[in-house]
Design a protein around this motif. Sequence first.
Motif, PDB file in Angstrom:
ATOM      1  N   LYS A 124     -19.083  39.923  36.044  1.00 58.57           N
ATOM      2  CA  LYS A 124     -18.364  41.178  35.826  1.00 58.57           C
ATOM      3  C   LYS A 124     -17.641  41.609  37.094  1.00 58.57           C
ATOM      4  CE  LYS A 124     -20.877  44.854  34.454  1.00 58.57           C
ATOM      5  NZ  LYS A 124     -20.713  46.072  35.279  1.00 58.57           N
ATOM      6  N   SER A 125     -18.343  41.580  38.222  1.00 61.26           N
ATOM      7  CA  SER A 125     -17.716  42.037  39.478  1.00 61.26           C
ATOM      8  C   SER A 125     -16.494  41.192  39.811  1.00 61.26           C
ATOM      9  CB  SER A 125     -18.730  41.906  40.629  1.00 61.26           C
ATOM     10  OG  SER A 125     -19.792  42.785  40.436  1.00 61.26           O
ATOM     11  N   ARG A 184     -12.221  42.165  39.849  1.00 61.62           N
ATOM     12  CA  ARG A 184     -11.426  41.935  41.058  1.00 61.62           C
ATOM     13  C   ARG A 184     -10.289  40.949  40.787  1.00 61.62           C
ATOM     14  NH1 ARG A 184     -16.413  43.759  42.254  1.00 61.62           N
ATOM     15  NH2 ARG A 184     -16.901  44.634  44.292  1.00 61.62           N
ATOM     16  N   THR A 222     -17.463  50.335  38.347  1.00 66.68           N
ATOM     17  CA  THR A 222     -16.696  49.470  39.249  1.00 66.68           C
ATOM     18  C   THR A 222     -15.203  49.729  39.075  1.00 66.68           C
ATOM     19  OG1 THR A 222     -18.439  47.817  39.047  1.00 66.68           O
ATOM     20  CG2 THR A 222     -16.364  47.074  39.983  1.00 66.68           C
ATOM     21  N   ARG A 261     -14.391  53.257  40.709  1.00 68.02           N
ATOM     22  CA  ARG A 261     -14.479  53.362  42.173  1.00 68.02           C
ATOM     23  C   ARG A 261     -13.454  52.446  42.844  1.00 68.02           C
ATOM     24  NH1 ARG A 261     -20.550  53.798  41.615  1.00 68.02           N
ATOM     25  NH2 ARG A 261     -20.955  56.032  41.455  1.00 68.02           N
ATOM     26  N   ARG A 278     -18.746  59.714  47.035  1.00 67.46           N
ATOM     27  CA  ARG A 278     -18.933  58.593  47.960  1.00 67.46           C
ATOM     28  C   ARG A 278     -17.626  57.819  48.164  1.00 67.46           C
ATOM     29  NH1 ARG A 278     -23.448  54.982  45.351  1.00 67.46           N
ATOM     30  NH2 ARG A 278     -24.550  56.933  45.394  1.00 67.46           N
ATOM     31  N   ALA A 297     -25.607  51.516  51.019  1.00 67.23           N
ATOM     32  CA  ALA A 297     -25.200  50.111  50.871  1.00 67.23           C
ATOM     33  C   ALA A 297     -24.553  49.978  49.499  1.00 67.23           C
ATOM     34  CB  ALA A 297     -26.412  49.202  50.991  1.00 67.23           C
ATOM     35  N   SER A 298     -23.224  50.050  49.441  1.00 73.82           N
ATOM     36  CA  SER A 298     -22.523  50.002  48.158  1.00 73.82           C
ATOM     37  C   SER A 298     -21.277  49.126  48.252  1.00 73.82           C
ATOM     38  CB  SER A 298     -22.113  51.413  47.718  1.00 73.82           C
ATOM     39  OG  SER A 298     -21.165  51.324  46.672  1.00 73.82           O
ATOM     40  N   ALA A 299     -21.281  48.059  47.467  1.00 72.95           N
ATOM     41  CA  ALA A 299     -20.113  47.185  47.431  1.00 72.95           C
ATOM     42  C   ALA A 299     -18.934  47.886  46.777  1.00 72.95           C
ATOM     43  CB  ALA A 299     -20.447  45.909  46.670  1.00 72.95           C
ATOM     44  N   GLN A 300     -19.211  48.828  45.886  1.00 71.25           N
ATOM     45  CA  GLN A 300     -18.105  49.539  45.240  1.00 71.25           C
ATOM     46  C   GLN A 300     -17.369  50.399  46.253  1.00 71.25           C
ATOM     47  OE1 GLN A 300     -19.692  51.570  41.809  1.00 71.25           O
ATOM     48  NE2 GLN A 300     -19.863  49.670  40.636  1.00 71.25           N
ATOM     49  N   ARG A 303     -22.649  42.775  47.907  1.00 70.69           N
ATOM     50  CA  ARG A 303     -21.807  41.703  47.355  1.00 70.69           C
ATOM     51  C   ARG A 303     -20.447  41.683  48.052  1.00 70.69           C
ATOM     52  NH1 ARG A 303     -22.496  43.109  41.293  1.00 70.69           N
ATOM     53  NH2 ARG A 303     -24.430  43.860  42.186  1.00 70.69           N
ATOM     54  N   ILE A 328     -29.559  44.632  43.009  1.00 68.02           N
ATOM     55  CA  ILE A 328     -29.513  46.041  42.584  1.00 68.02           C
ATOM     56  C   ILE A 328     -29.388  46.198  41.057  1.00 68.02           C
ATOM     57  CG2 ILE A 328     -27.004  46.364  42.993  1.00 68.02           C
ATOM     58  CD1 ILE A 328     -29.825  48.904  43.790  1.00 68.02           C
ATOM     59  N   ASP A 329     -28.675  45.299  40.396  1.00 68.63           N
ATOM     60  CA  ASP A 329     -28.500  45.437  38.942  1.00 68.63           C
ATOM     61  C   ASP A 329     -29.616  44.755  38.151  1.00 68.63           C
ATOM     62  OD1 ASP A 329     -26.178  46.878  39.299  1.00 68.63           O
ATOM     63  OD2 ASP A 329     -24.883  45.129  39.156  1.00 68.63           O
ATOM     64  N   GLU A 375     -30.845  54.266  44.735  1.00 70.53           N
ATOM     65  CA  GLU A 375     -29.561  54.045  44.051  1.00 70.53           C
ATOM     66  C   GLU A 375     -29.739  53.782  42.554  1.00 70.53           C
ATOM     67  OE1 GLU A 375     -25.980  53.762  44.820  1.00 70.53           O
ATOM     68  OE2 GLU A 375     -26.831  55.278  46.100  1.00 70.53           O
ATOM     69  N   LYS A 426     -27.198  54.796  38.397  1.00 71.71           N
ATOM     70  CA  LYS A 426     -26.482  53.700  37.718  1.00 71.71           C
ATOM     71  C   LYS A 426     -26.068  54.201  36.324  1.00 71.71           C
ATOM     72  CE  LYS A 426     -26.624  50.750  41.051  1.00 71.71           C
ATOM     73  NZ  LYS A 426     -25.388  50.390  41.721  1.00 71.71           N
TER      74      LYS A 426
HETATM   75  C1  S3P Z   1     -20.705  46.396  41.886  1.00 71.32           C
HETATM   76  C2  S3P Z   1     -21.493  46.954  42.863  1.00 71.32           C
HETATM   77  C3  S3P Z   1     -22.810  47.561  42.582  1.00 71.32           C
HETATM   78  C4  S3P Z   1     -23.340  47.170  41.211  1.00 71.32           C
HETATM   79  C5  S3P Z   1     -22.280  47.244  40.146  1.00 71.32           C
HETATM   80  C6  S3P Z   1     -21.125  46.317  40.474  1.00 71.32           C
HETATM   81  C7  S3P Z   1     -19.402  45.814  42.274  1.00 71.32           C
HETATM   82  O1  S3P Z   1     -22.671  48.962  42.605  1.00 71.32           O
HETATM   83  O2  S3P Z   1     -24.431  47.995  40.858  1.00 71.32           O
HETATM   84  O3  S3P Z   1     -22.815  46.878  38.891  1.00 71.32           O
HETATM   85  O4  S3P Z   1     -18.807  45.073  41.450  1.00 71.32           O
HETATM   86  O5  S3P Z   1     -18.954  46.073  43.394  1.00 71.32           O
HETATM   87  P1  S3P Z   1     -22.869  49.824  43.975  1.00 71.32           P
HETATM   88  O6  S3P Z   1     -21.785  49.429  44.890  1.00 71.32           O
HETATM   89  O7  S3P Z   1     -22.770  51.253  43.544  1.00 71.32           O
HETATM   90  O8  S3P Z   1     -24.233  49.457  44.477  1.00 71.32           O
END
Ligand code: S3P
Length: 440
Positions: A27-28, A32, A101, A104, A132, A172-175, A200, A320-321, A344, A348
């Motif tokens: 999905k991520s 992208r 995702t 954000r 955030r 710590a958030s990749a989003q 990620r 995290i997921d 965190e 969700k």
């Molecule tokens: C994601 C980052 C994670 C994850 C989400 C997908 C992404 O969220 O929980 O399902 O694709 O960057 P957070 O960045 O809020 O931890």
Amino acid sequence: MTGAANSRFLISPGGALRGSLRVPGDKSISHRAIMLGALADGETRVSGFLEGEDSLATLAAFRAMGVTIQGPEAGRVLIQGVGREGLRAPAAPLDLGNSGTSMRLLSGLLAGQGFPVTLIGDESLSRRPMRRVTEPLALMGARIETSPGGTAPLHLQPVTGLRGIDYALPVASAQVKSCLLLAGLFAQGRTCVTEPAPTRDHTERMLAGFGYPVEQRGARVCLEGGERLIGCDLDVPADISSAAFFLVGASIAPGSDLTLEHVGMNPTRIGVVNILRAMGADIQVLNPRQAGGEPVADLRVRHAPLRGIRIPEDQVPLAIDEFPALFIAAACATGETLLTGAEELRVKESDRIQVMATGLAALGIDQQPRPDGILIRGGTFRGGAIDSQGDHRIAMSFAMAALRATGPIDIHDCANVRTSFPGFVTLAAGAGLGIEEFAS
Ligand code: S3P
């Protein structure tokens, strides 16, 4: 998304998972691929794209901004990139459904465009924290209004230009990291993001794949605004977050022997494998290889007795997921499993600590939720009814619990499984889970 009929899963107890299967695309990475493909010069060809509602919401958003996208058809998508100045104002608010995702990352990507745009989502997404992203974007010069509570809808106003910032992420958030890097593409000067723990890194890897220079030094990633992206071919691996349900299901169900094909094994995503192995799971990593700038492998998982552990906090962002599925494993393990440092999970698609604790209690498992985690004592699942609260990962996790339950499990509010895992019921049933879906 809105208007779709809801559904219910009914799963008969027992069984084992066997054979070989490929879960849908990551999905991520799918989100992208659409975003960067749209901004690139030239064509981008994607295979293995996730045809789930979340990534389709991103795809629809770019179509609404004038990007020609063919497909998806059997996971294939062809994007005619419009270049970095080519997006057009959409005629209506962009509806991002359930997808955090999309919201954000798009808030960053769109913050420096020369047109106003409003981002909206479903009830769950409209409850999730957006300050955030809006606060650091404001430091870059963006103008974004939220609701008084800091949630969607997000109203983005055009600005004359963004400026790069040097930002230390408070969570710590990749989003959030990705949001700022995408805004940085359109900013004057350099944008740097430092993370408190590794998350990620698909955005960084994919930017490099599109020929965009990105500098990574330890916990800090930087890029200069103003460069161009060049269209490319992308092979999206199977989503380890979707594979996780099967890793847990096969681990807990006696007689299981299942191979999951072409799973993304990015080191920032493999917490679920590390944690399950620490609990005693039998997971073999076969044929490790590269696909589209990401490591992939086939995973063979066989039943093994699990033991409770204290989950290392450094694994939390890397899994995290996957905690809803890991809680099911913990409930089948001997002894106690303790998770901390995972607050965190409360923000969700649902409050995953509370919704899982309520569901585990309904099936007779002793547990104590905490502000930042949970303590779970291994036991025996009895049958019962679960309310997934519209959270796809909660529904699929409790479906796997039936493999070890003494009675049927009836899961309500399952339509959102389509956001990340279309075809879950058919694939799980084919592997040996006694699952049926009913309209509700
Ligand atoms: C994601 C980052 C994670 C994850 C989400 C997908 C992404 O969220 O929980 O399902 O694709 O960057 P957070 O960045 O809020 O931890």
